[in-house]
Design an enzyme around this catalytic site. Structure first.
Site, PDB file in Angstrom:
ATOM      1  N   GLY A  25       2.167 -12.147   3.180  1.00  0.00           N
ATOM      2  CA  GLY A  25       1.912 -10.795   3.962  1.00  0.00           C
ATOM      3  C   GLY A  25       0.616 -10.795   4.657  1.00  0.00           C
ATOM      4  O   GLY A  25       0.160 -11.762   5.168  1.00  0.00           O
ATOM      5  N   SER A  26      -0.110  -9.701   4.522  1.00  0.00           N
ATOM      6  CA  SER A  26      -1.245  -9.572   5.040  1.00  0.00           C
ATOM      7  C   SER A  26      -2.379 -10.559   4.823  1.00  0.00           C
ATOM      8  O   SER A  26      -2.806 -11.517   5.732  1.00  0.00           O
ATOM      9  CB  SER A  26      -1.749  -8.230   4.824  1.00  0.00           C
ATOM     10  OG  SER A  26      -3.298  -8.150   5.326  1.00  0.00           O
ATOM     11  N   GLN A  27      -2.661 -10.743   3.568  1.00  0.00           N
ATOM     12  CA  GLN A  27      -3.294 -11.830   2.931  1.00  0.00           C
ATOM     13  C   GLN A  27      -3.223 -13.088   2.849  1.00  0.00           C
ATOM     14  O   GLN A  27      -3.603 -14.212   3.589  1.00  0.00           O
ATOM     15  CB  GLN A  27      -4.206 -11.543   1.877  1.00  0.00           C
ATOM     16  CG  GLN A  27      -5.176 -10.507   1.626  1.00  0.00           C
ATOM     17  CD  GLN A  27      -6.480 -10.611   2.457  1.00  0.00           C
ATOM     18  OE1 GLN A  27      -7.092 -11.685   2.520  1.00  0.00           O
ATOM     19  NE2 GLN A  27      -6.948  -9.558   3.123  1.00  0.00           N
ATOM     20  N   ARG A  47      10.165 -15.642  -2.738  1.00  0.00           N
ATOM     21  CA  ARG A  47      11.543 -15.495  -3.071  1.00  0.00           C
ATOM     22  C   ARG A  47      12.517 -15.940  -2.174  1.00  0.00           C
ATOM     23  O   ARG A  47      12.307 -15.644  -0.711  1.00  0.00           O
ATOM     24  CB  ARG A  47      11.917 -13.893  -3.529  1.00  0.00           C
ATOM     25  CG  ARG A  47      11.097 -13.463  -4.611  1.00  0.00           C
ATOM     26  CD  ARG A  47      11.034 -11.880  -4.746  1.00  0.00           C
ATOM     27  NE  ARG A  47      10.341 -11.375  -3.565  1.00  0.00           N
ATOM     28  CZ  ARG A  47      10.344 -10.158  -3.255  1.00  0.00           C
ATOM     29  NH1 ARG A  47      10.853  -9.208  -3.905  1.00  0.00           N
ATOM     30  NH2 ARG A  47       9.664  -9.653  -2.192  1.00  0.00           N
ATOM     31  N   ASP A  82      -0.158  -6.344  -5.903  1.00  0.00           N
ATOM     32  CA  ASP A  82      -0.711  -6.529  -7.478  1.00  0.00           C
ATOM     33  C   ASP A  82       0.323  -6.497  -8.463  1.00  0.00           C
ATOM     34  O   ASP A  82       0.111  -7.121  -9.495  1.00  0.00           O
ATOM     35  CB  ASP A  82      -1.897  -5.478  -7.267  1.00  0.00           C
ATOM     36  CG  ASP A  82      -3.111  -5.873  -6.495  1.00  0.00           C
ATOM     37  OD1 ASP A  82      -3.501  -7.232  -6.487  1.00  0.00           O
ATOM     38  OD2 ASP A  82      -3.484  -5.054  -5.474  1.00  0.00           O
ATOM     39  N   HIS A 106      -7.972 -10.048  -5.400  1.00  0.00           N
ATOM     40  CA  HIS A 106      -8.421  -8.828  -6.126  1.00  0.00           C
ATOM     41  C   HIS A 106      -8.280  -8.973  -7.447  1.00  0.00           C
ATOM     42  O   HIS A 106      -7.339  -9.496  -7.947  1.00  0.00           O
ATOM     43  CB  HIS A 106      -7.344  -7.664  -5.362  1.00  0.00           C
ATOM     44  CG  HIS A 106      -7.652  -6.249  -6.086  1.00  0.00           C
ATOM     45  ND1 HIS A 106      -9.065  -5.500  -6.066  1.00  0.00           N
ATOM     46  CD2 HIS A 106      -7.015  -5.123  -6.204  1.00  0.00           C
ATOM     47  CE1 HIS A 106      -9.102  -4.565  -6.789  1.00  0.00           C
ATOM     48  NE2 HIS A 106      -7.674  -4.184  -6.907  1.00  0.00           N
ATOM     49  N   GLU A 193     -11.726   2.240  -1.561  1.00  0.00           N
ATOM     50  CA  GLU A 193     -10.498   2.827  -1.056  1.00  0.00           C
ATOM     51  C   GLU A 193     -10.076   3.971  -1.297  1.00  0.00           C
ATOM     52  O   GLU A 193      -9.714   4.665  -0.578  1.00  0.00           O
ATOM     53  CB  GLU A 193      -9.381   1.606  -1.181  1.00  0.00           C
ATOM     54  CG  GLU A 193      -8.993   1.292  -2.410  1.00  0.00           C
ATOM     55  CD  GLU A 193      -8.244   0.091  -2.905  1.00  0.00           C
ATOM     56  OE1 GLU A 193      -8.300  -1.054  -2.235  1.00  0.00           O
ATOM     57  OE2 GLU A 193      -7.502  -0.115  -3.626  1.00  0.00           O
ATOM     58  N   GLU A 225     -11.315  15.679  18.342  1.00  0.00           N
ATOM     59  CA  GLU A 225     -12.517  15.830  17.771  1.00  0.00           C
ATOM     60  C   GLU A 225     -12.624  15.129  16.319  1.00  0.00           C
ATOM     61  O   GLU A 225     -13.580  14.381  15.926  1.00  0.00           O
ATOM     62  CB  GLU A 225     -13.053  17.441  17.280  1.00  0.00           C
ATOM     63  CG  GLU A 225     -13.460  17.895  18.617  1.00  0.00           C
ATOM     64  CD  GLU A 225     -14.737  17.177  19.200  1.00  0.00           C
ATOM     65  OE1 GLU A 225     -15.460  16.697  18.254  1.00  0.00           O
ATOM     66  OE2 GLU A 225     -14.889  17.264  20.421  1.00  0.00           O
ATOM     67  N   SER A 250     -25.995  12.222  20.713  1.00  0.00           N
ATOM     68  CA  SER A 250     -27.011  13.254  21.378  1.00  0.00           C
ATOM     69  C   SER A 250     -27.930  13.734  20.248  1.00  0.00           C
ATOM     70  O   SER A 250     -27.730  13.682  18.911  1.00  0.00           O
ATOM     71  CB  SER A 250     -26.388  14.370  22.002  1.00  0.00           C
ATOM     72  OG  SER A 250     -25.895  15.181  20.984  1.00  0.00           O
TER      73      SER A 250
HETATM   74  P1  NAD Z   1       1.516  -7.667   1.297  1.00  0.00           P
HETATM   75  O1  NAD Z   1       2.019  -6.391   0.662  1.00  0.00           O
HETATM   76  O2  NAD Z   1       0.649  -7.591   2.707  1.00  0.00           O
HETATM   77  O3  NAD Z   1       2.262  -8.979   0.990  1.00  0.00           O
HETATM   78  C1  NAD Z   1       2.871  -9.285  -0.175  1.00  0.00           C
HETATM   79  C2  NAD Z   1       3.932 -10.456   0.071  1.00  0.00           C
HETATM   80  O4  NAD Z   1       4.105 -10.802  -1.104  1.00  0.00           O
HETATM   81  C3  NAD Z   1       4.935 -10.613   1.077  1.00  0.00           C
HETATM   82  O5  NAD Z   1       5.006 -11.691   1.616  1.00  0.00           O
HETATM   83  C4  NAD Z   1       6.269 -10.406  -0.031  1.00  0.00           C
HETATM   84  O6  NAD Z   1       7.285 -10.938   0.404  1.00  0.00           O
HETATM   85  C5  NAD Z   1       5.549 -11.220  -1.115  1.00  0.00           C
HETATM   86  N1  NAD Z   1       6.197 -11.122  -2.560  1.00  0.00           N
HETATM   87  C6  NAD Z   1       6.351  -9.649  -2.929  1.00  0.00           C
HETATM   88  N2  NAD Z   1       7.082  -9.887  -4.176  1.00  0.00           N
HETATM   89  C7  NAD Z   1       6.990 -11.385  -4.541  1.00  0.00           C
HETATM   90  C8  NAD Z   1       7.436 -12.302  -5.561  1.00  0.00           C
HETATM   91  N3  NAD Z   1       7.967 -11.604  -6.530  1.00  0.00           N
HETATM   92  N4  NAD Z   1       7.182 -13.404  -5.677  1.00  0.00           N
HETATM   93  C9  NAD Z   1       6.863 -14.006  -4.228  1.00  0.00           C
HETATM   94  N5  NAD Z   1       6.259 -13.088  -3.345  1.00  0.00           N
HETATM   95  C10 NAD Z   1       6.549 -11.950  -3.321  1.00  0.00           C
HETATM   96  O7  NAD Z   1       0.045  -8.019   0.157  1.00  0.00           O
HETATM   97  P2  NAD Z   1      -1.339  -8.098   0.760  1.00  0.00           P
HETATM   98  O8  NAD Z   1      -1.957  -6.720   0.962  1.00  0.00           O
HETATM   99  O9  NAD Z   1      -1.794  -9.223   1.563  1.00  0.00           O
HETATM  100  O10 NAD Z   1      -2.129  -8.178  -0.939  1.00  0.00           O
HETATM  101  C11 NAD Z   1      -2.106  -9.332  -1.453  1.00  0.00           C
HETATM  102  C12 NAD Z   1      -3.316  -9.462  -2.354  1.00  0.00           C
HETATM  103  O11 NAD Z   1      -4.592  -9.425  -1.534  1.00  0.00           O
HETATM  104  C13 NAD Z   1      -3.181  -8.419  -3.477  1.00  0.00           C
HETATM  105  O12 NAD Z   1      -4.035  -8.888  -4.707  1.00  0.00           O
HETATM  106  C14 NAD Z   1      -4.215  -7.273  -2.726  1.00  0.00           C
HETATM  107  O13 NAD Z   1      -4.830  -6.557  -3.434  1.00  0.00           O
HETATM  108  C15 NAD Z   1      -5.381  -8.445  -2.092  1.00  0.00           C
HETATM  109  N6  NAD Z   1      -6.276  -8.035  -0.838  1.00  0.00           N
HETATM  110  C16 NAD Z   1      -5.524  -7.197   0.044  1.00  0.00           C
HETATM  111  C17 NAD Z   1      -6.067  -7.055   1.273  1.00  0.00           C
HETATM  112  C18 NAD Z   1      -5.674  -6.420   2.420  1.00  0.00           C
HETATM  113  O14 NAD Z   1      -6.358  -6.060   3.306  1.00  0.00           O
HETATM  114  N7  NAD Z   1      -4.281  -6.242   2.475  1.00  0.00           N
HETATM  115  C19 NAD Z   1      -7.451  -7.117   1.176  1.00  0.00           C
HETATM  116  C20 NAD Z   1      -8.394  -7.615   0.083  1.00  0.00           C
HETATM  117  C21 NAD Z   1      -7.503  -8.196  -0.840  1.00  0.00           C
HETATM  118 MG    MG Z   2      -9.443  -3.068  -0.762  1.00  0.00          MG
END
Ligand code: NAD
Ligand code: MG
Length: 328
Positions: A25-27, A47, A82, A106, A193, A225, A250
């Site tokens: 996902g994101s990270q 999965r 998480d 995290h 957060e 605003e 200002s």
């Molecule tokens: P996310 O929700 O963007 O992505 C989750 C990913 O996990 C997806 O690809 C999903 O398909 C996969 N997934 C879900 N269940 C699964 C399973 N059972 N087996 C295998 N893959 C599975 O997650 P995220 O926001 O990137 O967060 C990931 C970690 O990074 C967390 O621990 C979060 O606290 C930490 N984190 C996130 C950010 C952020 O900006 N999003 C910043 C710092 C730390």
């Molecule tokens: Mg955070």
């Protein structure tokens, strides 16, 4: 404070080793692509046939199911949501090599003991202080997002160096890596957060919007605003702190800030912040969130819908639609 930079990193301890990234996902996507570009042998654990599986494959990465993916990995990185990490750890634990490392972005599951790792594993944290797309973009531009590093369990005696080498692989060491603990990272991250970044900022915006609309002002003007202009201020704070903001606003705005800011964010707000922090420190927040998730996240979805139905969202969508330079 202890801070590491590129020159403190000995990348040799990870060179040629396999790194398995669980989640895309994101990270997950940002870490996996950065590590690949840094020359690591990267495998993504997902999965089978989910949307992420297709995406990671399309990005040219080797994808396997988690228990397969972690075999032979020097580091396994937990980048799934998480609250699925506890079950995922149970599934993959038998496949983890003896003396391997597990890494978190995290500290939630380790700090609140949802995961109690095997004694032979190194358990470390590299937490980028920014969302995944920034971790990727900064890396591609030759920069990095600053990270926090922590060691929970040092079974091999090399856990810190391993974590630093990982942070180097995702670009974080370019920006600096600050030493912390799982407890400090988890509690400050949750507090930030909840009280300031996501919870605090949005409630402040909505309260300001509601105050103006209730007093008879046009919702569109109130939106500009209270929500739209926030970005201009946040950018100034991000680039140069309060000093830069005060240089650009200002004199009247600065005087108003100094007079009225403390009237809004007063002792009462600080007491509520302390309540929020107490719930994080004594585990109340974590217990409730784990229970909510186990019960199917019904209350989570209800509250989310309530937020999305707020009038500020309707006004905002209409006005943002006319600002074609925005990505919406
Ligand atoms: P996310 O929700 O963007 O992505 C989750 C990913 O996990 C997806 O690809 C999903 O398909 C996969 N997934 C879900 N269940 C699964 C399973 N059972 N087996 C295998 N893959 C599975 O997650 P995220 O926001 O990137 O967060 C990931 C970690 O990074 C967390 O621990 C979060 O606290 C930490 N984190 C996130 C950010 C952020 O900006 N999003 C910043 C710092 C730390
Ligand atoms: Mg955070």
């Amino acid at each position: 404070m202890e801070m590491f930079s590129e020159t403190d990193v000995d990348t040799a301890c990870l060179s040629g080793k396999r790194v398995t990234v669980l989640g895309y996902g994101s990270q997950g996507r940002a870490h996996a692509l950065n590590l690949k570009d840094s020359g690591f042998d990267v495998v993504v654990g997902l999965r089978r046939d989910g949307a992420s599986w297709k995406r990671a494959t399309a990005d040219g990465l080797l994808v396997m199911e988690p228990s397969e993916a972690v075999k032979g990995a020097a580091i396994t990185v937990f980048l799934t949501p998480d609250l699925v990490q506890g079950d995922l750890y149970k599934d993959i634990e038998p496949s983890l090599d003896k003396g391997a490392a597990i890494l978190f972005a995290h500290g939630f599951n380790i700090h609140y003991k949802e995961i109690e790792p095997r004694a032979d594993l190194d358990v470390v944290l590299i937490a980028p202080k920014g969302p995944g797309d920034l971790v990727r973009r900064q890396y591609e531009e030759g920069h990095g997002v600053p990270c926090l590093v922590a060691v929970h369990q040092d079974a091999t005696g090399n856990a810190l160096q391993l974590a630093l080498a990982y942070s180097h692989g995702i670009g974080g060491a370019r920006a600096g890596v600050i030493k912390t603990t799982f407890a400090e990272e988890t509690e400050t991250d949750l507090f930030g957060e909840q009280a300031v970044l996501c919870g605090g900022a949005t409630e402040l915006v909505v309260a300001g919007f509601e105050t103006l609309v209730k007093a008879g002002y046009q919702p569109e003007v109130a939106y500009y605003e209270c929500m739209h202009e926030l970005k201009l201020i946040v950018d100034l704070l991000h680039e140069g702190g309060m000093k830069k903001m005060h240089e650009f606003i200002s004199e009247t705005a600065a005087w108003g800030d100094l007079q009225s800011g403390p009237r809004v964010i007063d002792e009462h707000v600080r007491e509520r912040m302390k309540d929020v922090l107490n719930d994080i420190q004594d585990g109340t927040f974590a217990r409730n969130w784990i229970k909510e998730t186990a019960g199917g996240q019904k209350e989570y979805r209800r509250l989310m819908q309530e937020d999305l139905n707020h009038p500020i969202e309707k006004v905002g969508a209409k006005l943002r639609g006319r600002m074609d330079w925005l990505e919406n």
